[in-house]
Design a protein around this motif. Structure first.
Motif: not given
Lengths: 420, 210
Positions: A63-65, A85-86, A94-95, A108-109
């Motif tokens: 769901k986060l993605r 992300l941690f 993503v910079a 990337q996601i």
């Protein structure tokens, strides 16, 4: 230029009885940006700082993605986005960059997967560093910090980082997913940075909350709003509450013995904020009086406007004839009632935390009764359930505490806002 | 400058109200009768004589809810035709609990329709669900009249009752039947129901909660 913000004030009655004692009255103050100049979509500087620890596995991370992709669809090339992300490590997915290459970002996601433990301060540090590259006077900056668990041994670092975010004008929306996150810590992070904390009961609500946060940022063309109340002699403020978009107590800054100031922050176009102020008025003879003047000062960075004002007198009429006293104003009283439930609930949770089990139990039962009167059956049952937990086990459940605390804050929200 | 008729403060000529005491400076009709106004009291003036009927804490006149126990303090205003505000009833005073007693069986249940309408059931052991009929004097506890007629709910369709802590629903030989979670009950048959169960009477659906 002025007139970008509409200011309206209403009392809980229009005509009050003149009493020989002090009396309390309630003033509802609505400040809503409505003018054409404020309907522009604000460019945003959005920093997503996301927990991808092992406990996020499964539906949560899926769901986060989905939610992050939904957010991408709301952004334009004028907006700045960063994603950090941690777990016990930190990665910049993503910079900080403008949202131009959607396909690359989507790919990337898809790389967001769960692993490891939780060290939140590392994520916040990296998130802030990225966001500082996107800071601009006419961009609304906000960090969306999502976690579903406790952070390990770095709580003080998190608090300090939150304060640092506040200094850069980066408010943090601290979102706790599920029931196992640290409520006092997320509250402190939100408070120190000038943001809000919220409880996401299910992974599905990640989507709603992300979407709503971005929409609010984009609608916030009126910034740095401050409400000043200039009171006449014999009128004192008892308390001030923000009632919309959600209930919270506003701290008052006393400017002089008769002026108080409340920080409102950003005002969203078409929605704005509503503030409920409790005033104590000393005895006065029958007649009409001004008890206060409300003055909202605000900036509109996109139109290069600062220090704009809108003012409104707050008038009362007192009568000696009881038959002339008007009925309560229904919608004002409805908000008064909801605030009182929120107050009582807050006191009950504080008493429970302080170990005053019997008092907290009584207060929670009263909260349950009052919630039922408001038609809030679900929350009423939660309050009743927690009262029973307290009585039988001496403590409340983590889930019930969160449900009550965050549920009563939203008592004033309109249904269409909840869907949004 | 304009002199305030009440407190004699000097005000700007454009001022509508006295900056000091709030008295209107426009027109005599709004000005208070001379000699009646008493100067403001100390803001810390303690209120005497007004107390919360539930917990006995002192309250300020005009206060709608007790700051101490949350009790509703407002007296009912004259009922306006529509849309008026009625203060909630005073909550029953909490009973003292000197020693631990096991919780009583759940005495309150709720039925919530798909439109959000909620029926609260408390104070009895059996509750009739059906449609009101003034002619036959049938007044069910859960009156589905609004939607029930079109949905095929009988006047006396089903009843909810409690045995110990368990709740049950019983079909009362209804024409269009009673279902619990998609399972149709036999005519006059009953079924135990629990939190979250769906009960359907004809086409009228509610969720049961305690």
């Amino acid at each position: 230029m002025s007139g970008e913000v509409t200011l309206a004030t209403r009392l809980n009655r229009t005509v009050f009885q003149a009493l020989p004692t002090p009396q309390k009255l309630y003033v509802l103050i609505d400040g809503v940006p409505t003018g054409e100049g404020v309907s522009v979509q604000m460019p945003v500087n959005l920093g997503l700082v996301l927990d991808r620890s092992g406990s996020m596995a499964g539906d949560k991370i899926r769901k986060l993605r989905e939610a992050v992709k939904l957010v991408l669809g709301q952004l334009s090339p004028l907006d700045q986005l960063s994603i950090v992300l941690f777990d016990d490590h930190v990665d910049t997915l993503v910079a900080s960059q403008s949202v131009t290459n959607l396909e690359l970002l989507y790919a990337q996601i898809d790389r967001i997967t769960d692993r490891g433990g939780t060290t939140m301060s590392k994520g916040m540090r990296r998130g802030l560093d990225e966001m500082r590259r996107g800071l601009a006077q006419d961009r609304v900056s906000r960090m969306l910090l999502l976690t579903d668990g406790e952070t390990y041994g770095d709580e003080n670092d998190c608090r300090q980082l939150a304060a640092e975010c506040g200094q850069y004008g980066v408010a943090i929306s601290a979102l706790g997913l599920g029931e196992d996150w640290n409520m006092p810590l997320l509250e402190a992070i939100a408070g120190q940075s000038g943001g809000v904390a919220d409880h996401l009961a299910t992974p599905d609500s990640i989507l709603t909350e992300f979407k709503r946060t971005v929409a609010t940022m984009q609608g916030s063309s009126v910034r740095n709003a401050q409400l000043t109340l200039r009171l006449v002699a014999g009128v004192t403020p008892a308390a001030a509450w923000r009632v919309l978009p959600a209930i919270s107590q506003l701290s008052q800054r006393t400017l002089s013995d008769r002026d108080i100031q409340l920080d409102l922050g950003d005002l969203e176009h078409g929605k704005g904020q509503s503030v409920l102020v409790e005033l104590v008025v000393q005895p006065k003879a029958a007649g009409s009086y001004r008890v206060a003047q409300a003055d909202v000062m605000y900036d509109i960075p996109t139109a290069n406007l600062t220090g704009q004002h809108v003012r409104q007198d707050i008038l009362i009429t007192l009568t000696d004839d009881p038959s002339q006293v008007t009925p309560f104003v229904a919608d004002v009283m409805n908000l008064v009632e909801k605030v009182s439930v929120f107050k009582l609930q807050t006191r009950a949770l504080n008493e429970a935390q302080a170990g005053n089990v019997s008092l907290a139990t009584q207060q929670l039962r009263a909260v349950a009764t009052r919630l039922l009167n408001l038609g809030e059956v679900d929350l009423a049952q939660a309050a009743q359930h927690e009262a029973n937990n307290l009585e039988q086990q001496g403590q409340m459940s983590a889930a019930g505490t969160k449900k009550l605390q965050y549920g009563t804050r939203k008592l004033t929200q309109r249904l269409d806002d909840l869907d949004g | 400058m304009v002199t305030c008729p009440t407190c004699n403060a000097q005000n700007d000529p454009s001022a509508g109200f006295c900056d000091q005491c709030g008295t209107s400076l426009q027109g005599a009709s709004l000005a208070p009768a001379p000699g009646v106004y008493s100067p403001p009291l100390n803001p810390n003036y303690s209120v005497g004589g007004v107390i919360c009927p539930q917990c006995g804490a002192q309250v300020i006149p005009g206060e709608m809810f007790c700051e101490n126990c949350g009790a509703a303090l407002g007296s009912a205003p004259p009922a306006p035709a529509t849309g008026g505000y009625a203060p909630p009833p005073l909550a029953a005073p909490p009973s003292p609990a000197p020693s631990y007693t096991p919780p009583p069986p759940v005495a309150t249940a709720f039925l919530t329709g798909i439109d959000g309408q909620t029926f609260q059931l408390s104070g009895k052991t059996t509750y009739l669900i059906g449609r009101r009929d003034d002619v036959s004097g049938n007044y069910p506890d859960v009156d589905t009249s609004d939607a029930g007629l079109q949905a095929g709910v009988s006047r006396r369709h089903a009843e909810l009752y409690q045995q110990g802590v368990q709740w049950f629903v019983r079909d009362l030989n209804s024409v269009n039947g009673t279902w619990v979670n998609q399972q149709r009950l036999a005519s006059n048959g009953s079924e135990a129901i629990n939190y979250g169960d769906t009960i359907r009477l004809g086409k009228w659906t509610v969720t049961f909660r305690i």
